[in-house]
Design an enzyme around this catalytic site. Structure first.
Site, short mmCIF file in Angstrom:
data_model
loop_
_atom_site.label_atom_id
_atom_site.label_comp_id
_atom_site.label_asym_id
_atom_site.label_seq_id
_atom_site.Cartn_x
_atom_site.Cartn_y
_atom_site.Cartn_z
N GLY A 55 59.66 20.72 -47.83
CA GLY A 55 58.39 21.26 -47.37
C GLY A 55 58.35 22.78 -47.35
O GLY A 55 57.50 23.35 -46.68
N GLU B 62 66.01 19.44 -48.23
CA GLU B 62 65.56 18.66 -49.39
C GLU B 62 64.33 19.26 -50.05
O GLU B 62 63.25 18.68 -50.01
CB GLU B 62 65.20 17.24 -48.95
CG GLU B 62 66.37 16.43 -48.47
CD GLU B 62 65.94 15.08 -47.92
OE1 GLU B 62 66.79 14.19 -47.92
OE2 GLU B 62 64.78 14.92 -47.51
N ARG C 226 46.71 17.32 -58.60
CA ARG C 226 46.72 17.93 -57.27
C ARG C 226 45.37 18.56 -56.90
O ARG C 226 44.93 18.43 -55.76
CB ARG C 226 47.85 18.95 -57.14
CG ARG C 226 49.24 18.33 -57.36
CD ARG C 226 50.36 19.35 -57.18
NE ARG C 226 50.52 19.73 -55.79
CZ ARG C 226 50.10 20.86 -55.28
NH1 ARG C 226 49.52 21.77 -56.04
NH2 ARG C 226 50.27 21.12 -54.01
N CYS D 84 36.41 10.97 -68.27
CA CYS D 84 35.03 10.68 -67.90
C CYS D 84 35.04 10.30 -66.43
O CYS D 84 35.08 9.10 -66.08
CB CYS D 84 34.48 9.57 -68.77
SG CYS D 84 34.43 10.11 -70.48
C1 LIG Z 1 58.81 14.66 -50.85
C2 LIG Z 1 59.99 14.81 -49.97
C3 LIG Z 1 60.67 16.02 -49.91
C4 LIG Z 1 60.23 17.26 -50.64
O1 LIG Z 1 59.03 17.78 -50.20
P1 LIG Z 1 58.51 19.19 -50.80
O2 LIG Z 1 57.28 19.45 -50.04
O3 LIG Z 1 58.29 18.98 -52.25
O4 LIG Z 1 59.59 20.18 -50.54
C5 LIG Z 1 61.81 16.07 -49.14
N1 LIG Z 1 62.24 15.00 -48.44
C6 LIG Z 1 61.59 13.81 -48.46
C7 LIG Z 1 62.11 12.67 -47.69
C8 LIG Z 1 60.44 13.69 -49.22
O5 LIG Z 1 59.80 12.52 -49.24
#
Ligand SMILES: *Cc1c(COP(=O)(O)O)cnc(C)c1O
Length: 420
Positions: A224, A265, A306, A336
């Site tokens: 995130g 992550e 997006r 379309c």
């Molecule tokens: C999607 C996801 C992420 C990565 O999120 P980003 O916003 O792309 O950094 C990390 N951990 C888990 C469990 C996710 O589902």
């Protein structure tokens, strides 16, 4: 949007070269950007050790996975299929943590191969425990706080189904006990954010939870980390988030004598700005003096969803030789479908917005930037029977290599089996 955006890593010449060789639409990824982002993530402050996992759902092409894996990045897989895909790409199963909404049908085989499992609900924990009593397991907790940039990207708090609600610690402990499971990892992922305050609170809330789990050795705070796609956006400074998380871990050590390893992550952070989409403007129409001028491109929600989904903003650059002439346009895709829109109002996909661009002609290339994450593999693929697009990687050595070729119509149809 008042500022004209410019090309990210492509030069006009390279965009034309790629379009010439592969046709449009085509994704181009830049290995140098991947390497730079990987380096920043791996430098995240962690006093007792760090693992960076690439959230591969952002872009699971094996060349991307391997460009990151070669640099020491492990994997966050969102489904059993993703875990298998990463193994096939050559990732060591022990480097894969599976965090999925749905339990894979082949969970046994994946765990036997060595992947790590993160239980995202009490039911998942229970089913895992029945299959693998007496083993280590990770749990994903919903800490009751979210920070996504829109409701659709918010993955924490009471309106999110992800993870085990933070008040159910007793049930988690009871299920673990029933199956003699050792909970050795605490996982919280609450969605995109760049505010150090939010990270401090999440780290503290997660550590508070961890006090109930004496065997936890690893704290995984998910991804995130926001990046800047548009000129007026600001990328998360990991150099300011890292220290607040590190000091929370140090405080936890002083209070409990436990030194926790940290995991992060990132998905978006690693790959979003490493991808550009080269398209061609095939038509220009307008709706009169009070209306709009529309650029129609040979791409759209088949490659980039997006904007239609979240009202997300991606830089758009017209590539031609009239940099001095500007004009406002609405950019639309080739499906379309009135929702196939590249220039929605920010955060409101229902509303059309104009974008100031270089004055365009039919036949000009148009590049959509910031499309390395959640585009090529999160789109309305094959809608209107448009074939899957090719993907090209520009390596650190400057070479253009094909990492996915364009689909053909027979390939699209080959799954329609039987006779009528
Ligand atoms: C999607 C996801 C992420 C990565 O999120 P980003 O916003 O792309 O950094 C990390 N951990 C888990 C469990 C996710 O589902």
């Amino acid at each position: 949007m008042s500022q004209i955006e410019s090309l990210n890593f492509l030069e006009a010449g390279t965009a034309a070269e790629v379009a010439e060789q592969w046709g449009t639409p085509v994704f181009v990824y830049n290995e140098t950007t991947l390497a730079g982002q990987a380096e920043k993530a791996l430098a995240f402050d962690a006093p007792y050790g760090l693992t960076v996992r690439y959230a591969m759902k952002a872009n699971p092409n094996r060349f991307i996975i391997n460009a990151l894996a070669r640099r020491g990045i492990a994997i966050d897989a969102s489904s059993g299929f993703e875990a298998s895909r990463a193994i096939q790409a050559g990732v060591n199963p022990q480097d894969i943590l599976l965090t999925g909404q749905e339990l894979p049908k082949n969970l046994e085989s994946l765990v036997e191969q060595g992947i790590l499992f993160n239980a995202c609900s009490l039911r998942q924990l229970h089913e895992y425990g029945e299959k693998f009593p007496g083993t280590n397991v990770s749990v994903r907790i919903n800490p009751g706080l979210g920070s996504g940039h829109s409701n659709r990207t918010n993955v924490g708090g009471p309106s999110s189904s992800f993870g085990i609600w933070h008040e159910y610690t007793d049930q988690v402990l009871a299920v673990a006990k029933e199956h003699s499971l050792t909970i050795n990892r605490m996982h919280t992922h609450i969605g995109s954010g760049s505010d150090p305050e939010v990270w401090t609170r999440v780290a503290e809330m997660s550590l508070e939870q961890t006090k109930h789990f004496p065997d936890v050795e690893v704290l995984n705070l998910g991804g995130g980390f926001k990046i800047a796609r548009m000129q007026d956006e600001i990328e998360t400074n990991l150099g300011t988030i890292g220290p607040v998380v590190a000091s929370a871990l140090e405080k936890f050590y002083q209070q409990t004598g436990r030194q926790l390893k940290l995991e992060i992550e990132p998905g978006t952070f690693l790959v979003a700005n490493a991808g550009s989409l080269v398209t061609t403007i095939h038509d220009i129409v307008d709706t009169g003096e009070e209306g709009y001028t529309f650029l129609k491109i040979d791409s759209g929600m088949t490659e980039v969803m997006r904007p239609s989904l979240y009202g997300a903003q991606h830089p758009i650059v017209v590539v031609n030789n009239s940099p001095e002439e500007h004009k406002k346009y609405v950019v639309v895709g080739h499906c379309c479908e009135s929702g196939d829109l590249l220039t929605p109002y920010p955060s409101d996909p229902e509303v059309v917005a104009e974008r100031l661009l270089q004055k365009a002609d039919v036949g000009d290339l148009l590049v959509v930037e910031g499309v390395g994450a959640y585009c090529a593999y999160m789109s309305a693929q094959n809608y209107n029977s448009f074939p899957l697009r090719p993907e090209v990687m520009r390596t650190c050595a400057g070479e253009l290599i094909e990492i996915c070729r364009r689909e053909t119509l027979p390939e699209m149809l080959q799954l329609e089996t039987g006779s009528d």
